[in-house]
Design an enzyme around this catalytic site. Sequence first.
Site, short mmCIF file in Angstrom:
data_model
loop_
_atom_site.label_atom_id
_atom_site.label_comp_id
_atom_site.label_asym_id
_atom_site.label_seq_id
_atom_site.Cartn_x
_atom_site.Cartn_y
_atom_site.Cartn_z
N CYS A 83 96.52 54.44 8.52
CA CYS A 83 97.02 53.13 8.07
C CYS A 83 95.88 52.18 7.71
CB CYS A 83 97.91 52.51 9.14
SG CYS A 83 99.04 53.69 9.88
N LYS A 331 105.41 44.11 9.32
CA LYS A 331 106.76 44.03 9.89
C LYS A 331 107.82 43.73 8.84
CE LYS A 331 110.03 43.94 12.70
NZ LYS A 331 110.85 44.38 11.57
N HIS A 335 105.12 48.29 5.01
CA HIS A 335 103.92 49.06 5.35
C HIS A 335 103.83 50.36 4.55
CE1 HIS A 335 100.61 50.74 7.43
NE2 HIS A 335 101.24 51.34 8.42
#
Lengths: 387, 133
Positions: A83, A331, A335
């Site tokens: 990520c 959130k 993502h």
Amino acid sequence: MRNVYVLSADTTKYGKSPLSARELALQASKKAILDAEISPADIQASFIANAFSLAEKQGHLGPIIMSGLGIPDVPASTIESACASGASAIREAWINIGAGIYDCMLVVGVEKVSQLDTITATTYFSFGSDFVFEGACGASFPGLYGAIARSHITKYGTTEEQLASVAVKNHANAMSNPNAHFHKRISIEDVMKSPVIASPLKLYDACPFSDGAAAAILCSEDFLKKTGRKSSEKVLIRGSGRAGGTGALFQREDLTTLNAAVMAGREAFKMAGLSQKDIDFAEVHDCFTVAELVAEEDLGFARRGQAAKLTQEGYTKIGGELPVNPSGGLKAKGHPVGATGVGQVVEVFEQLHGKAGERQVEDARIALTHNVGATGGSCGVHIFELT
Amino acid sequence: MTELTQDASELTIKEFQEGIHEGKIEGYRCTNCGHQQIDIMEFCPVCHSAKLEKVEFSHFGSVVTYTIQLVAPEQFMNEVPYAWAIIQLDDGPKITGWIPFISRPEDLPIGQRVVFKKSYLPGIVFEKGKTGD
């Protein structure tokens, strides 16, 4: 090191897309190139931030994307740090331009995962952990952050309602972000009533699986001059920090902090010659609600165990002392793994130029981004200034 | 040139996983500084010595933190709900493991005593220890 500037930064909408990673990356890249008022021929090299392109049966994204931009002879490599791929790619481009190797680079982050069912996607995400000892031993990716949340609750008395307040704030911020995955205002009660996925984390404590791409053109001062622009009103990368941590969460001493974030933050602040109070807003890696609290504590914005209280008191909302994730964060903005770190730069770019509409942070001049890979095996922190 | 051969002091992933199914928890101890870790590794992260020895660890430990998985990775889909935990072994390093049939946080306090269980289920299985374990 030479100064490195962000000449442009743009994004596709985040969410569920029928397009492939290749198409999404091309769309974001085209926007960034046109925003920068340059020709693709000005790009000398490129880094692609991506984690899961093999799930679409395509590796080697670089040449495909460069070909689509009409510049097949330009070297392009994929940077993968789970990520944190986006911040890692920004960091590597910053090094290349800063060192004088190149004057103009394209960084494009992209992910396409919505073709996977939830179980397959959950499994793919757990590949970012130390899979032999964690994923293959029963931990899903939310499970690893669930374990971090349980530690934070045990050590500091953080409550599940306080975790929920992060989600509520970030969903509210995303309402005015046209590129966000979610445009849905939620309440503490909504979070508390959402199904548990990996206790104490519930569905609304977690970021979604998103598709999307974000791109930025990074350049040297020489390149700025060549394009006839002044370096004023340009976004300078004033500090860059990058650190690693054990790939496995279970080996760590303290499970309420990510050491890679602490180290990357220190490096970025030191390089910038700035302190926490100089930051006007931050985009941090809130893959789960608890991660935003850990980020604020790791970066020194909050004392250990105090971030939850600050969030509840409105310290981190837009208009608060330190707005955190005005974009909506992972959130609610979403993502798309490889795109996330580059997308944070898009928000910084828009905010610093006063173009963030209703979610504008007033008088924003200096901003920080914090992008984490898996449970902190990788972290990149950057500090940007409108010069 | 340093020759790379596998000797008795080295642990492969396959050996570690087979060991788990045979009822052994194996890992490394640094012969220079004594650091212990469950991992696949060539150098000690504390003193950076390459002199590591393969050792077997205790089956008893305490829960450091955990989560209760209600959505699980593919291999564990049929096991939910269960607890995935980080466990401090009594004589050394931390390890991960899963504890079947845990559905509520009340069932697993932090510090709960647990014991490793030989099993052919996937992963590393622990169960709650009895008093005195």
